[in-house]
Design a protein around this motif. Sequence first.
Motif, PDB file in Angstrom:
ATOM      1  N   UNK A  13       0.836  -1.204   0.000  1.00  0.00           N
ATOM      2  CA  UNK A  13       0.000   0.000   0.000  1.00  0.00           C
ATOM      3  C   UNK A  13       0.867   1.249   0.000  1.00  0.00           C
ATOM      4  N   UNK A  14       1.933   1.232   0.799  1.00  0.00           N
ATOM      5  CA  UNK A  14       2.822   2.383   0.872  1.00  0.00           C
ATOM      6  C   UNK A  14       3.512   2.669  -0.449  1.00  0.00           C
ATOM      7  N   UNK A  15       3.988   1.619  -1.110  1.00  0.00           N
ATOM      8  CA  UNK A  15       4.648   1.801  -2.401  1.00  0.00           C
ATOM      9  C   UNK A  15       3.682   2.331  -3.454  1.00  0.00           C
ATOM     10  N   UNK A  16       2.470   1.815  -3.437  1.00  0.00           N
ATOM     11  CA  UNK A  16       1.456   2.280  -4.386  1.00  0.00           C
ATOM     12  C   UNK A  16       1.133   3.750  -4.138  1.00  0.00           C
ATOM     13  N   UNK A  17       0.933   4.103  -2.865  1.00  0.00           N
ATOM     14  CA  UNK A  17       0.634   5.501  -2.553  1.00  0.00           C
ATOM     15  C   UNK A  17       1.815   6.409  -2.869  1.00  0.00           C
ATOM     16  N   UNK A  18       3.041   5.915  -2.664  1.00  0.00           N
ATOM     17  CA  UNK A  18       4.215   6.717  -2.979  1.00  0.00           C
ATOM     18  C   UNK A  18       4.300   6.976  -4.480  1.00  0.00           C
ATOM     19  N   UNK A  19       4.029   5.971  -5.282  1.00  0.00           N
ATOM     20  CA  UNK A  19       4.062   6.126  -6.741  1.00  0.00           C
ATOM     21  C   UNK A  19       3.005   7.132  -7.202  1.00  0.00           C
ATOM     22  N   UNK A  20       1.775   6.896  -6.773  1.00  0.00           N
ATOM     23  CA  UNK A  20       0.688   7.777  -7.208  1.00  0.00           C
ATOM     24  C   UNK A  20       0.820   9.177  -6.599  1.00  0.00           C
ATOM     25  N   UNK A  41       5.456   3.123   4.774  1.00  0.00           N
ATOM     26  CA  UNK A  41       6.661   2.330   4.516  1.00  0.00           C
ATOM     27  C   UNK A  41       7.495   2.162   5.783  1.00  0.00           C
ATOM     28  N   UNK A  42       7.584   3.211   6.590  1.00  0.00           N
ATOM     29  CA  UNK A  42       8.289   3.097   7.862  1.00  0.00           C
ATOM     30  C   UNK A  42       7.580   2.103   8.781  1.00  0.00           C
ATOM     31  N   UNK A  43       6.253   2.144   8.792  1.00  0.00           N
ATOM     32  CA  UNK A  43       5.481   1.179   9.571  1.00  0.00           C
ATOM     33  C   UNK A  43       5.755  -0.240   9.096  1.00  0.00           C
ATOM     34  N   UNK A  44       5.803  -0.437   7.791  1.00  0.00           N
ATOM     35  CA  UNK A  44       6.049  -1.769   7.237  1.00  0.00           C
ATOM     36  C   UNK A  44       7.429  -2.288   7.633  1.00  0.00           C
ATOM     37  N   UNK A  45       8.424  -1.419   7.590  1.00  0.00           N
ATOM     38  CA  UNK A  45       9.781  -1.832   7.969  1.00  0.00           C
ATOM     39  C   UNK A  45       9.804  -2.242   9.440  1.00  0.00           C
ATOM     40  N   UNK A  46       9.162  -1.447  10.287  1.00  0.00           N
ATOM     41  CA  UNK A  46       9.139  -1.760  11.707  1.00  0.00           C
ATOM     42  C   UNK A  46       8.351  -3.035  11.988  1.00  0.00           C
TER      43      UNK A  46
END
Length: 67
Positions: A13-20, A41-46
């Motif tokens: 979701x983070x990557x998609x939102x970052x792209x768009x 993305x920070x949440x996903x890494x953590x």
Amino acid sequence: MLSRLTGIVVALFGLTMLWMGGELLLVGGSPFYVVIALGLLLTAILLFKKKPAALTVYAVVMWMVLA
């Protein structure tokens, strides 16, 4: 196992939102979606690292969305 799977989903979701959000920013739009995407993305890494701070970061991101 479950936290890593959740981390992967949040990262997608983070990557998609970052792209768009990046595309929107390039045409003169708001940086809001880029900031939210970086928070996800920070949440996903953590989450992937099984750090308890993931919940705090996610709560702050959701607070920013609702504010």
